[in-house]
Write an enzyme that holds these catalytic residues in place. Structure first.
Site, short mmCIF file in Angstrom:
data_model
loop_
_atom_site.label_atom_id
_atom_site.label_comp_id
_atom_site.label_asym_id
_atom_site.label_seq_id
_atom_site.Cartn_x
_atom_site.Cartn_y
_atom_site.Cartn_z
N SER A 1 -8.46 11.69 2.23
CA SER A 1 -8.08 10.57 3.09
C SER A 1 -7.97 11.03 4.54
CB SER A 1 -6.75 9.99 2.61
OG SER A 1 -6.15 9.24 3.64
N ASP B 1 -15.41 2.46 3.06
CA ASP B 1 -15.18 1.05 3.38
C ASP B 1 -16.40 0.17 3.09
OD1 ASP B 1 -12.61 1.58 4.22
OD2 ASP B 1 -13.22 1.96 6.29
N ARG C 1 0.81 -1.21 0.00
CA ARG C 1 0.00 0.00 0.00
C ARG C 1 0.85 1.27 0.00
NH1 ARG C 1 -4.76 -0.77 4.17
NH2 ARG C 1 -5.53 1.03 3.00
N GLN D 1 -6.79 9.25 6.86
CA GLN D 1 -5.51 8.77 7.39
C GLN D 1 -4.42 9.80 7.15
OE1 GLN D 1 -4.75 4.91 5.75
NE2 GLN D 1 -6.61 4.03 6.62
C1 S3P Z 1 -9.70 5.32 8.03
C2 S3P Z 1 -9.77 6.01 6.86
C3 S3P Z 1 -10.09 5.40 5.57
C4 S3P Z 1 -10.67 4.00 5.72
C5 S3P Z 1 -9.97 3.19 6.75
C6 S3P Z 1 -10.02 3.88 8.10
C7 S3P Z 1 -9.35 6.05 9.26
O1 S3P Z 1 -8.90 5.33 4.81
O2 S3P Z 1 -10.66 3.33 4.50
O3 S3P Z 1 -10.57 1.91 6.90
O4 S3P Z 1 -9.58 5.51 10.37
O5 S3P Z 1 -8.85 7.17 9.15
P1 S3P Z 1 -8.38 6.62 3.97
O6 S3P Z 1 -8.20 7.69 4.92
O7 S3P Z 1 -7.05 6.23 3.36
O8 S3P Z 1 -9.42 6.86 2.94
#
Ligand code: S3P
Length: 448
Positions: A178, A331, A132, A180
């Protein structure tokens, strides 16, 4: 860590059509909130408690990482986690590489947290996580003063990051919606003097913002453009220990919920599901498709909205799902695609490019899941198009590609298709939904 990552022994599982789903259940704690609770508690001063933590493999890897960085974490017999944090910038050098298993969230958030501490840590994970993209997080963290000492090809794991002794605040315009990425920058920003700002063109889940506030940080979030946000955190706060109550994960509740919608005569109550509007795009979409989902007993729990949901078997119809909705249900596409396969008519899910970089290439994996079970499906650019014709044939064997959500979505399909659906491996379900099989069986489903 070795270059050879030992994969767990595959455990296939088959779902077949049985009676209706009946009962009252609570999905496990929210995964996003669980990761954040551990990380922020580790960066706070004093003892924090976390009740209802998701004890899935992903979150347990984050707990181990926080321990390796110097925080003290214990889980009491009362199931409450107690965390003694080290304060912002207070992590110590871990003795060995940090292993995040299958978890992109744990890894990316911890990269941000470490970026603002004068420590050096190696980040690694399983074969899926090693594929990833991490560069998207490393780029802004380098601008803030962290140094990438070593990285795998194309900015992938394993990565060794040297945190900044004097991190710099930045204004960061995120190229992808995102949570994250946003969270990594905000976590690093906690250690920088002055204001760190993240601008996102589409609002992503805001649990980091809510929880930073809960731990005493000064953070503001303002609308930006049509769908975006501008979030600013004031650096170098004294984060104070806090109590966190983790609500049930709407992304996990989605699996029994969709199962109840497609298995005739089902009726189910899902307790205390978090209904944060940045997480509930699936629920809005299913209602547009004709799903009978009633909201009962709305309340506030630990800074998040929660509600009990009553779900009944429903005749579904195809709909178009706009691209702007994707961040609020990112998700949930595999299980929505299963619901769409049982609907009458075509469902077009637009703007799914981010699905290609999840635990698997989820766009392809979702299309394959449906195809092997006799559903007509197409990928057009970043759109997924499912032609629903009522009840699909099923009978397929689904390759799960180390992806928990593909595994659970495929099993949900098998509960209502004409023939059983088998998955090659159920082991990864434990990353986000430990006890999934037992919970589904308790509702009367046939999983063996
Ligand atoms: C999440 C953000 C999402 C999601 C992941 C959990 C988080 O990813 O797909 O299961 O807790 O911030 P992305 O931020 O890369 O979209």
């Amino acid at each position: 860590m070795n270059d050879t990552v030992s994969a767990p022994v595959p455990t296939p599982l088959t779902a077949r059509c049985g009676g209706p789903l009946r009962g009252r259940v609570r999905a496990p704690g929210d995964k996003s909130i669980s990761h954040r609770a551990l990380i922020l508690a580790a960066m706070a001063v004093g003892e924090s408690t976390v009740t209802g933590l998701l004890e899935g493999d992903d979150v347990l890897h984050t707990a181990a990482a926080m321990r390796a960085l110097g925080a003290a974490l214990t889980r009491g017999e009362d199931l409450i986690w107690r965390i003694h944090g080290v304060g912002v910038g207070g992590f110590t050098n871990p003795a060995s590489p940090l292993d995040f298993g299958n978890s992109g969230t744990g890894c990316r958030l911890a990269l941000g947290a470490v970026a603002g501490s004068p420590v050096t840590a190696t980040f690694d994970g399983d074969a899926s996580l090693r594929k990833r993209p991490m560069r998207r997080v490393l780029d802004p963290l380098e601008r803030m003063g962290a140094r990438v000492v070593a990285e795998g090809e194309g900015g992938r794991l394993p990565i060794t990051l040297q945190g900044a002794a004097d991190p710099m605040p930045i204004v960061y315009e995120s190229p992808v919606p995102s949570a994250q990425l946003k969270s990594a920058v905000l976590l690093a920003g906690l250690a920088a003097p002055g204001e760190t700002t993240v601008i996102e063109s589409a609002a992503s889940r805001d649990h980091t913002e809510r929880m930073m506030k809960h731990f005493g940080a000064r953070i503001t979030s303002k609308p930006q453009g049509a769908h975006g946000r501008r979030i600013t955190v004031q650096g170098q706060p004294e984060l104070v220990a806090a109590k966190v109550v983790v609500p049930a994960d709407p992304s996990s509740a989605a699996f029994p919920l969709v199962a109840a919608l497609i298995v005739p005569e089902s009726e189910l109550i899902l307790e205390a599901v978090m209904t944060n509007p940045l997480r509930t795009g699936l629920y809005a979409t299913l209602r547009e498709m004709g799903a009978n989902i009633e909201t009962l007993a709305k309340r506030d729990d630990g800074g998040e909205e929660v509600a009990d949901l009553r779900v009944r078997f429903s005749a579904l119809k195809g709909v178009e799902v706009p691209a702007e909705r994707a961040p609020s249900m990112i998700d949930e596409y595999p299980v929505l695609a299963v619901a769409a396969a049982f609907a009458e008519g075509t469902t077009r899910m637009k703007g799914l490019q981010e699905l290609r970089v999840k635990e698997s290439d989820r766009l392809e994996a979702t299309a394959d899941l449906l195809r092997v079970n006799g559903v007509a499906v197409e990928i057009e650019g970043d759109d997924l198009i499912v032609h629903g014709k009522g009840r699909p044939a099923g009978g397929g064997e689904v390759t799960t590609h180390m992806d928990h959500r593909i595994a659970m979505a495929a099993l949900v399909m098998g509960l209502a298709s004409e023939h059983p659906v088998r998955i090659d491996d159920s082991a990864f379900i434990a990353t986000s939904f430990p006890g999934f099989v037992e919970l589904m069986r308790s509702l009367g489903t046939d999983l063996a």
